[in-house]
Design a protein around this motif. Sequence first.
Motif, PDB file in Angstrom:
ATOM      1  N   GLN A 145       0.825  -1.206   0.000  1.00 21.53           N
ATOM      2  CA  GLN A 145       0.000   0.000   0.000  1.00 21.53           C
ATOM      3  C   GLN A 145       0.862   1.260   0.000  1.00 21.53           C
ATOM      4  OE1 GLN A 145      -2.668  -0.343   3.310  1.00 21.53           O
ATOM      5  NE2 GLN A 145      -3.776  -2.087   2.446  1.00 21.53           N
ATOM      6  N   ARG A 146       1.946   1.244   0.751  1.00 21.74           N
ATOM      7  CA  ARG A 146       2.864   2.394   0.753  1.00 21.74           C
ATOM      8  C   ARG A 146       3.473   2.593  -0.631  1.00 21.74           C
ATOM      9  NH1 ARG A 146       7.312   1.076   4.085  1.00 21.74           N
ATOM     10  NH2 ARG A 146       8.082   3.161   3.550  1.00 21.74           N
ATOM     11  N   LEU A 147       3.837   1.475  -1.277  1.00 18.03           N
ATOM     12  CA  LEU A 147       4.406   1.580  -2.615  1.00 18.03           C
ATOM     13  C   LEU A 147       3.366   2.105  -3.606  1.00 18.03           C
ATOM     14  CD1 LEU A 147       6.727   1.112  -4.570  1.00 18.03           C
ATOM     15  CD2 LEU A 147       6.021  -1.283  -4.754  1.00 18.03           C
ATOM     16  N   ALA A 148       2.135   1.618  -3.487  1.00 19.41           N
ATOM     17  CA  ALA A 148       1.072   2.085  -4.379  1.00 19.41           C
ATOM     18  C   ALA A 148       0.836   3.577  -4.194  1.00 19.41           C
ATOM     19  CB  ALA A 148      -0.209   1.310  -4.106  1.00 19.41           C
ATOM     20  N   ALA A 149       0.837   4.035  -2.938  1.00 19.02           N
ATOM     21  CA  ALA A 149       0.639   5.459  -2.677  1.00 19.02           C
ATOM     22  C   ALA A 149       1.786   6.282  -3.253  1.00 19.02           C
ATOM     23  CB  ALA A 149       0.525   5.698  -1.175  1.00 19.02           C
ATOM     24  N   SER A 150       2.994   5.737  -3.133  1.00 19.45           N
ATOM     25  CA  SER A 150       4.159   6.447  -3.670  1.00 19.45           C
ATOM     26  C   SER A 150       4.087   6.564  -5.185  1.00 19.45           C
ATOM     27  CB  SER A 150       5.438   5.719  -3.253  1.00 19.45           C
ATOM     28  OG  SER A 150       6.578   6.316  -3.837  1.00 19.45           O
ATOM     29  N   VAL A 151       3.708   5.452  -5.831  1.00 22.17           N
ATOM     30  CA  VAL A 151       3.592   5.479  -7.293  1.00 22.17           C
ATOM     31  C   VAL A 151       2.490   6.428  -7.730  1.00 22.17           C
ATOM     32  CG1 VAL A 151       2.970   4.088  -9.299  1.00 22.17           C
ATOM     33  CG2 VAL A 151       4.536   3.169  -7.593  1.00 22.17           C
ATOM     34  N   ALA A 152       1.352   6.392  -7.014  1.00 22.36           N
ATOM     35  CA  ALA A 152       0.248   7.274  -7.363  1.00 22.36           C
ATOM     36  C   ALA A 152       0.629   8.743  -7.177  1.00 22.36           C
ATOM     37  CB  ALA A 152      -0.972   6.943  -6.508  1.00 22.36           C
ATOM     38  N   GLN A 153       1.387   9.018  -6.113  1.00 29.50           N
ATOM     39  CA  GLN A 153       1.823  10.397  -5.883  1.00 29.50           C
ATOM     40  C   GLN A 153       2.738  10.874  -7.005  1.00 29.50           C
ATOM     41  OE1 GLN A 153       3.859  10.969  -2.175  1.00 29.50           O
ATOM     42  NE2 GLN A 153       4.003  13.183  -2.400  1.00 29.50           N
ATOM     43  N   GLY A 154       3.646   9.979  -7.411  1.00 28.15           N
ATOM     44  CA  GLY A 154       4.530  10.329  -8.518  1.00 28.15           C
ATOM     45  C   GLY A 154       3.749  10.555  -9.799  1.00 28.15           C
ATOM     46  N   ALA A 155       2.743   9.702 -10.026  1.00 28.39           N
ATOM     47  CA  ALA A 155       1.920   9.867 -11.227  1.00 28.39           C
ATOM     48  C   ALA A 155       1.126  11.166 -11.175  1.00 28.39           C
ATOM     49  CB  ALA A 155       0.974   8.680 -11.376  1.00 28.39           C
ATOM     50  N   THR A 156       0.656  11.529  -9.976  1.00 25.75           N
ATOM     51  CA  THR A 156      -0.104  12.771  -9.822  1.00 25.75           C
ATOM     52  C   THR A 156       0.769  13.988 -10.115  1.00 25.75           C
ATOM     53  OG1 THR A 156      -1.506  11.741  -8.151  1.00 25.75           O
ATOM     54  CG2 THR A 156      -1.478  14.139  -8.216  1.00 25.75           C
ATOM     55  N   GLN A 157       1.981  13.948  -9.576  1.00 30.79           N
ATOM     56  CA  GLN A 157       2.898  15.056  -9.812  1.00 30.79           C
ATOM     57  C   GLN A 157       3.233  15.176 -11.293  1.00 30.79           C
ATOM     58  OE1 GLN A 157       6.151  14.082  -7.227  1.00 30.79           O
ATOM     59  NE2 GLN A 157       5.137  14.882  -5.390  1.00 30.79           N
ATOM     60  N   LYS A 158       3.432  14.029 -11.937  1.00 32.08           N
ATOM     61  CA  LYS A 158       3.737  14.052 -13.373  1.00 32.08           C
ATOM     62  C   LYS A 158       2.545  14.568 -14.169  1.00 32.08           C
ATOM     63  CE  LYS A 158       5.346  11.069 -17.128  1.00 32.08           C
ATOM     64  NZ  LYS A 158       5.753   9.682 -17.493  1.00 32.08           N
ATOM     65  N   ALA A 159       1.340  14.101 -13.802  1.00 28.34           N
ATOM     66  CA  ALA A 159       0.140  14.557 -14.500  1.00 28.34           C
ATOM     67  C   ALA A 159      -0.080  16.046 -14.294  1.00 28.34           C
ATOM     68  CB  ALA A 159      -1.080  13.772 -14.014  1.00 28.34           C
ATOM     69  N   SER A 160       0.205  16.539 -13.070  1.00 31.33           N
ATOM     70  CA  SER A 160       0.046  17.965 -12.796  1.00 31.33           C
ATOM     71  C   SER A 160       0.995  18.788 -13.645  1.00 31.33           C
ATOM     72  CB  SER A 160       0.292  18.232 -11.304  1.00 31.33           C
ATOM     73  OG  SER A 160      -0.649  17.545 -10.513  1.00 31.33           O
ATOM     74  N   ALA A 161       2.240  18.296 -13.761  1.00 35.88           N
ATOM     75  CA  ALA A 161       3.214  19.026 -14.576  1.00 35.88           C
ATOM     76  C   ALA A 161       2.779  19.053 -16.033  1.00 35.88           C
ATOM     77  CB  ALA A 161       4.586  18.372 -14.437  1.00 35.88           C
ATOM     78  N   GLN A 162       2.264  17.907 -16.508  1.00 37.91           N
ATOM     79  CA  GLN A 162       1.797  17.863 -17.892  1.00 37.91           C
ATOM     80  C   GLN A 162       0.589  18.773 -18.097  1.00 37.91           C
ATOM     81  OE1 GLN A 162       1.114  13.688 -18.459  1.00 37.91           O
ATOM     82  NE2 GLN A 162       3.259  13.246 -18.962  1.00 37.91           N
ATOM     83  N   THR A 163      -0.281  18.827 -17.086  1.00 41.58           N
ATOM     84  CA  THR A 163      -1.466  19.683 -17.188  1.00 41.58           C
ATOM     85  C   THR A 163      -1.080  21.158 -17.234  1.00 41.58           C
ATOM     86  OG1 THR A 163      -2.796  18.059 -16.005  1.00 41.58           O
ATOM     87  CG2 THR A 163      -3.647  20.321 -16.064  1.00 41.58           C
ATOM     88  N   ILE A 164      -0.083  21.526 -16.409  1.00 41.21           N
ATOM     89  CA  ILE A 164       0.383  22.914 -16.399  1.00 41.21           C
ATOM     90  C   ILE A 164       0.970  23.288 -17.753  1.00 41.21           C
ATOM     91  CG2 ILE A 164       2.105  24.466 -15.407  1.00 41.21           C
ATOM     92  CD1 ILE A 164       1.702  22.992 -12.741  1.00 41.21           C
ATOM     93  N   ASP A 165       1.791  22.375 -18.298  1.00 40.84           N
ATOM     94  CA  ASP A 165       2.377  22.646 -19.612  1.00 40.84           C
ATOM     95  C   ASP A 165       1.284  22.792 -20.673  1.00 40.84           C
ATOM     96  OD1 ASP A 165       4.851  22.542 -18.467  1.00 40.84           O
ATOM     97  OD2 ASP A 165       5.258  20.464 -19.057  1.00 40.84           O
ATOM     98  N   ALA A 166       0.293  21.885 -20.627  1.00 36.24           N
ATOM     99  CA  ALA A 166      -0.782  21.933 -21.617  1.00 36.24           C
ATOM    100  C   ALA A 166      -1.615  23.194 -21.464  1.00 36.24           C
ATOM    101  CB  ALA A 166      -1.668  20.691 -21.487  1.00 36.24           C
ATOM    102  N   THR A 167      -1.853  23.579 -20.213  1.00 37.74           N
ATOM    103  CA  THR A 167      -2.647  24.780 -19.962  1.00 37.74           C
ATOM    104  C   THR A 167      -1.943  26.024 -20.479  1.00 37.74           C
ATOM    105  OG1 THR A 167      -3.610  23.751 -18.002  1.00 37.74           O
ATOM    106  CG2 THR A 167      -3.785  26.147 -18.167  1.00 37.74           C
ATOM    107  N   GLN A 168      -0.633  26.083 -20.205  1.00 32.09           N
ATOM    108  CA  GLN A 168       0.134  27.232 -20.680  1.00 32.09           C
ATOM    109  C   GLN A 168       0.135  27.280 -22.205  1.00 32.09           C
ATOM    110  OE1 GLN A 168       3.925  26.596 -18.811  1.00 32.09           O
ATOM    111  NE2 GLN A 168       3.308  27.603 -16.884  1.00 32.09           N
ATOM    112  N   SER A 169       0.260  26.108 -22.834  1.00 33.25           N
ATOM    113  CA  SER A 169       0.257  26.059 -24.299  1.00 33.25           C
ATOM    114  C   SER A 169      -1.087  26.478 -24.854  1.00 33.25           C
ATOM    115  CB  SER A 169       0.605  24.641 -24.771  1.00 33.25           C
ATOM    116  OG  SER A 169       0.525  24.561 -26.178  1.00 33.25           O
ATOM    117  N   ASN A 170      -2.162  25.979 -24.218  1.00 33.78           N
ATOM    118  CA  ASN A 170      -3.500  26.335 -24.681  1.00 33.78           C
ATOM    119  C   ASN A 170      -3.814  27.807 -24.446  1.00 33.78           C
ATOM    120  OD1 ASN A 170      -4.024  23.745 -25.528  1.00 33.78           O
ATOM    121  ND2 ASN A 170      -4.941  23.102 -23.570  1.00 33.78           N
TER     122      ASN A 170
END
Length: 297
Positions: A145-170
């Motif tokens: 469960q700790r590993l799953a939370a860690s992976v999900a957190q990393g995925a969230t941070q990556k998705a947030s960064a991608q969203t920010i980049d996409a938002t700025q581009s749009n």
Amino acid sequence: MTQPPFFPSRLTSTFRMMASICIVMMLVGCETAQRQTLLKQTGGLIKRSGEAIQDLSQTPTQSKNSEINQLFAQPYIDPLTQYLERNRHRKELRSELNSVRAERDRRCAAIAERFNNQALTQANLNRYRAGYLYSCPNDVNAYAQRLAASVAQGATQKASAQTIDATQSNTLSSPSRTDSPPSNADALKECYLLVSIRNYHEALKICQPLAEQNDVAAQTQMARVHYALKNYDQTLHWANRAAPRSAEAAYLLGQLHQRGHGTPTDLRQASLWYQRASSMGHTEAQQALNALDVKPE
């Protein structure tokens, strides 16, 4: 005149007496030897009987304590769990069961502390599960469960960064657009957790929608699930989609090519995929690459 005998009568009497004494001594000697043999045999029998009586004289408590001491003297955890399962319905062993359970839990806690001080990785989870899932399932699942939370957190941070980049581009191209794609972090966390605890049926339901949305982490979990279920065609499909950006997916492709699962055996291709996975930090891929006779060109 009658010729006298060659031996005098006195001498003849003496010989007779000596012969009688010899016969008596021989008889006494035989009896003594038989008596000594009998005494020796009797002594051995008494000794063995004494040992048997000593064994029988041990109380049930002494016998139980001896078994517990032997369990505690050996270094492994599974024999403790096996003892608990074997005697779980014996009420007369309640005290012993409590002692063994406490020792088992103490050893599980020590193992958990050792793994918690190591890197939180899938490889360590695999080692933890392989060695201790039988006796320490709660600790292993907590690690998952700790590993799953860690992976999900990393995925969230990556998705947030991608969203920010996409938002700025749009914003630059379409200033009037303000909406952003929804986050799938919770679903991805549940996907990873279900795979970690090997609930593959439910994992497929949660992971597949994310994977079809080109989520690399979900695609990797889909490949892992199908590989565990020996659905090698599907493993190949999802691993190929995720491998360019997933070390685990690249490693699975190496496994498929090396073993001829879902594709013809190709050690050179296996080597290439192991090399790619290793370049992204996959330890097991590097070990598999070192074990191959064929190296990539």
